[in-house]
Design a protein around this motif. Sequence first.
Motif, short mmCIF file in Angstrom:
data_model
loop_
_atom_site.label_atom_id
_atom_site.label_comp_id
_atom_site.label_asym_id
_atom_site.label_seq_id
_atom_site.Cartn_x
_atom_site.Cartn_y
_atom_site.Cartn_z
N ARG A 57 -3.34 16.30 1.77
CA ARG A 57 -3.71 15.16 1.80
C ARG A 57 -4.55 14.50 2.16
O ARG A 57 -4.79 15.55 2.89
CB ARG A 57 -1.99 14.83 1.92
N TRP B 22 0.93 15.10 -8.01
CA TRP B 22 1.53 16.55 -8.18
C TRP B 22 1.92 16.41 -9.57
O TRP B 22 1.53 17.81 -9.92
CB TRP B 22 3.11 15.86 -7.45
N ASP C 283 -5.58 8.66 3.46
CA ASP C 283 -5.18 7.50 2.61
C ASP C 283 -5.09 8.43 1.60
O ASP C 283 -4.71 7.35 0.35
CB ASP C 283 -5.11 6.26 2.54
N LEU D 20 0.54 4.36 -2.86
CA LEU D 20 0.60 5.84 -1.52
C LEU D 20 1.88 6.73 -2.67
O LEU D 20 1.25 7.67 -3.62
CB LEU D 20 0.48 5.51 -1.07
N ALA D 21 2.63 6.45 -2.78
CA ALA D 21 3.76 6.79 -3.22
C ALA D 21 3.74 6.92 -5.16
O ALA D 21 4.47 8.47 -5.40
CB ALA D 21 5.66 6.12 -3.31
N GLU D 22 3.39 6.49 -5.95
CA GLU D 22 2.90 6.22 -6.88
C GLU D 22 1.91 7.65 -7.09
O GLU D 22 1.96 8.26 -7.98
CB GLU D 22 2.48 5.12 -7.48
N GLU E 222 0.84 9.98 -5.16
CA GLU E 222 1.37 11.38 -4.81
C GLU E 222 2.39 11.73 -5.80
O GLU E 222 2.17 13.17 -6.03
CB GLU E 222 2.11 11.02 -3.46
N ARG E 223 3.10 10.94 -6.48
CA ARG E 223 3.59 11.79 -7.73
C ARG E 223 2.76 12.03 -8.45
O ARG E 223 3.16 13.06 -9.54
CB ARG E 223 4.19 10.04 -8.40
N ARG E 224 1.86 11.07 -8.93
CA ARG E 224 0.60 11.29 -9.91
C ARG E 224 -0.23 12.63 -9.48
O ARG E 224 -0.53 13.16 -11.00
CB ARG E 224 -0.31 10.07 -10.18
N ARG F 236 0.70 -1.02 -0.29
CA ARG F 236 -0.22 -0.12 -0.23
C ARG F 236 0.36 0.76 -0.06
O ARG F 236 0.21 2.17 -0.96
CB ARG F 236 -0.78 0.27 0.94
N ALA F 237 1.90 1.42 0.28
CA ALA F 237 3.11 2.52 0.88
C ALA F 237 3.15 2.29 -0.18
O ALA F 237 3.69 3.54 -1.06
CB ALA F 237 4.32 1.94 1.68
N GLU F 238 3.50 2.01 -1.23
CA GLU F 238 4.22 1.71 -2.85
C GLU F 238 3.07 2.06 -3.42
O GLU F 238 3.44 3.45 -4.52
CB GLU F 238 4.56 0.49 -3.50
#
Length: 154
Positions: free
Chosen positions: A61, A44, A64, A36-38, A40-42, A32-34
Motif C-alpha cells: 500500500r 490483488w 492512496d 479505493l476498495a475497488e 485494491e480488489r483489482r 473515494r473510499a469505494e
Amino acid sequence: MTTWGLVIETTVGSGDHKHIEAYVLAHVTGSRAEALAELERRAWNYSPEHPRSPRRRRLLRDGDGFLLVVDGAWHSFATRFTVAELLADSAAPVVAPEPEEAPGAHRTAPDEPADEPVDEAGETEEAAEEGEGVERYADGVPVRPAWWGRDDLP
C-alpha cells in the motif's frame, strides 16, 4: 457524485524495449473510499504480462494507491495502482436529456391496448426494427438472421 479513474502504470516489453505505460482500468462513481476498495480488489487479482515465470510477488500500500512488485528470473517488474478524480474526458458518451412531457399529454394506461401494429411473432414493428426480443449470442449477433423466413426475397 464524483467519478474516479482507476489508473494502472505497468512495465511492458523486455530487455532494451522495457518501458512504463499507463492505462485506465475502469471508472467508479461514488466516494473515494469505494474507489479505493475497488482498486485494491483489482490490485490483488492483477496478473501482469511480465515476468513470464514470477518468483516472488509483493503488493504494497502506497498512500492512496498500491504498488505491485513481481520478481522474475532476471528482473523485477513494477505495477502502480492509483485512484484519480476524473475532471474531463474528451471521449465520454453524450447523455441526451430526457424529453419533458407536455402537461395534459395522454399516456396509455397499462391495461389499454397499444395502438402500434403487431406482427405474427407478437412484436411491434418498432421492436422488430430495433431488434428487441431477438435471441442473441453473447457477442450481440442474432442467432437467427433477420432475412430468415422472408418470402419477399429471391
